[in-house]
Structures are given as C-alpha cells and as structure tokens.
Scaffold this motif. Structure first.
Motif, mmCIF file in Angstrom:
data_model
loop_
_atom_site.group_PDB
_atom_site.id
_atom_site.type_symbol
_atom_site.label_atom_id
_atom_site.label_comp_id
_atom_site.label_asym_id
_atom_site.label_seq_id
_atom_site.Cartn_x
_atom_site.Cartn_y
_atom_site.Cartn_z
ATOM 1 N N ALA A 1 -56.573 -40.608 37.817
ATOM 2 C CA ALA A 1 -57.337 -39.999 36.595
ATOM 3 C C ALA A 1 -57.772 -38.500 37.071
ATOM 4 C CB ALA A 1 -58.016 -40.946 37.262
ATOM 5 N N PHE A 2 -58.180 -37.985 38.652
ATOM 6 C CA PHE A 2 -59.084 -36.901 38.327
ATOM 7 C C PHE A 2 -58.378 -35.986 38.524
ATOM 8 C CE2 PHE A 2 -61.069 -40.446 39.903
ATOM 9 C CZ PHE A 2 -62.793 -39.710 38.554
ATOM 10 N N ALA A 3 -56.227 -36.193 39.549
ATOM 11 C CA ALA A 3 -55.833 -35.043 39.486
ATOM 12 C C ALA A 3 -54.694 -34.959 37.929
ATOM 13 C CB ALA A 3 -54.782 -35.224 40.865
ATOM 14 N N PHE A 4 -54.621 -35.552 37.275
ATOM 15 C CA PHE A 4 -53.838 -35.161 36.320
ATOM 16 C C PHE A 4 -54.135 -36.020 35.552
ATOM 17 C CE2 PHE A 4 -50.835 -36.469 39.745
ATOM 18 C CZ PHE A 4 -49.948 -35.299 39.515
ATOM 19 N N GLY A 5 -55.928 -36.046 34.525
ATOM 20 C CA GLY A 5 -55.995 -36.500 34.372
ATOM 21 C C GLY A 5 -56.173 -37.632 33.297
ATOM 22 N N GLN A 6 -55.036 -39.012 33.774
ATOM 23 C CA GLN A 6 -55.133 -39.428 32.827
ATOM 24 C C GLN A 6 -56.340 -40.404 32.748
ATOM 25 O OE1 GLN A 6 -51.870 -41.534 35.254
ATOM 26 N NE2 GLN A 6 -50.309 -39.678 34.771
ATOM 27 N N GLN A 7 -56.152 -40.337 31.066
ATOM 28 C CA GLN A 7 -57.216 -41.287 31.153
ATOM 29 C C GLN A 7 -56.298 -42.972 30.164
ATOM 30 O OE1 GLN A 7 -60.472 -40.797 31.391
ATOM 31 N NE2 GLN A 7 -59.634 -39.444 33.133
#
Ligand code: CUA
Length: 155
Positions: A29-35
């Motif tokens: 979620a935070f490092a790769f920005g997967q939402q």
C-alpha cells in the motif's frame, strides 16, 4: 503460566503470520502505492438533471462498445429498455436518484449495488442474442419486486 511447547509454536506461528500479512499489506500500500480498484466517480444525486445523467441512455463509443448511463429509482430504471447488437460490450454507468438499489443481470457477473451520489460501473460483453432482464435485489420499498428493465441483444 506454563505454556506447552506446541502452544508456543502455534502462538509464534499465529503472531508471525499476522505480522507478515500486515507487513506485506503495508509495503504494497505505502511503498508500491497499490490501492483497491475504485470507481469513486461521484455525482450530485439531488441534481442529476445537470449531470452526465441528464439524458440517460445508450451511447456508442466505438464499433462494438457502448456506454449505458442508467438512473435507478423507486421503482424502475431510466431507460426501461436498451438495445445492442450481439457481441457488443456495454459499459454500464448507473446511479440512483433516491435510495440504494441494485443492478443485477441474472446469469452474468453484473451485480452491483447502486448507491445515490456514486457512479457505479460494470462492463459486460453480450455474446448471446436474446432478452436480458435487469433486476433490483436490494430491498428499496413497496415496489421493489416490480423494479426491472430489459436489455435486448439483437442478432
Ligand atoms: Cu430497487 Cu429494490
């Protein structure tokens, strides 16, 4: 307190998997920005006349793709019927002008909750000709069981 050896192993395993799971989730979620995929397109439910839903209906986007903008209301859908040729992909954009409804095409994977204020989206390719029924499966009031529309898929 005395813990049996196996209890300790299970505790370590349980807590370890929880930490691992949260770490994987956090990094994603935070490092790769997967939402999660989000269709958070919004619309003013009080004022649909001045939105993209002012004239609900079918638009042809390209040769075999259509966009159907549909307003769900107690107790029906606007428009009540749409017609597309077989093989067409239809992108449904549906909103509600009043309460929560659903847009469900039995026998397909189109089954979404229709929430006022949101543009709820689904896509389906109609490979078989025929008449498809659209139903509401969220209880929305006394006329809930009459709420339906049709999709005519012509050969
Ligand atoms: Cu609309 Cu039930």
């Amino acid at each position: 307190m005395h813990l049996h050896k196996y209890e300790k192993i299970w505790l370590i395993f349980g807590i370890g998997s929880l930490v691992l799971f949260l770490a994987v989730l956090g990094v994603a979620a935070f490092a790769f920005g997967q939402q999660p995929p989000s269709h958070m397109a919004k619309v003013d439910a009080q004022n649909l006349e001045e939105s993209v839903f002012s004239e609900p209906g079918l638009d042809q986007i390209n040769e075999d793709t259509y966009r159907a903008r549909i307003v769900a209301m107690a107790f029906g859908y606007d428009p009540g019927t749409i017609e597309v040729p077989v093989g067409s992909t239809v992108i449904f954009e549906v909103t509600s002008s009043d309460v929560v409804h659903s847009f469900t095409i039995p026998g397909t994977n189109v089954n979404m909750m229709i929430t006022p204020g949101h543009v709820n989206m689904a896509e389906y390719t109609f490979d078989e000709p025929g008449e498809y029924l659209v139903l509401c499966n969220e209880y929305c009031g006394t006329g809930h069981h009459y709420m339906q529309m049709k999709i005519e898929v012509t050969p």
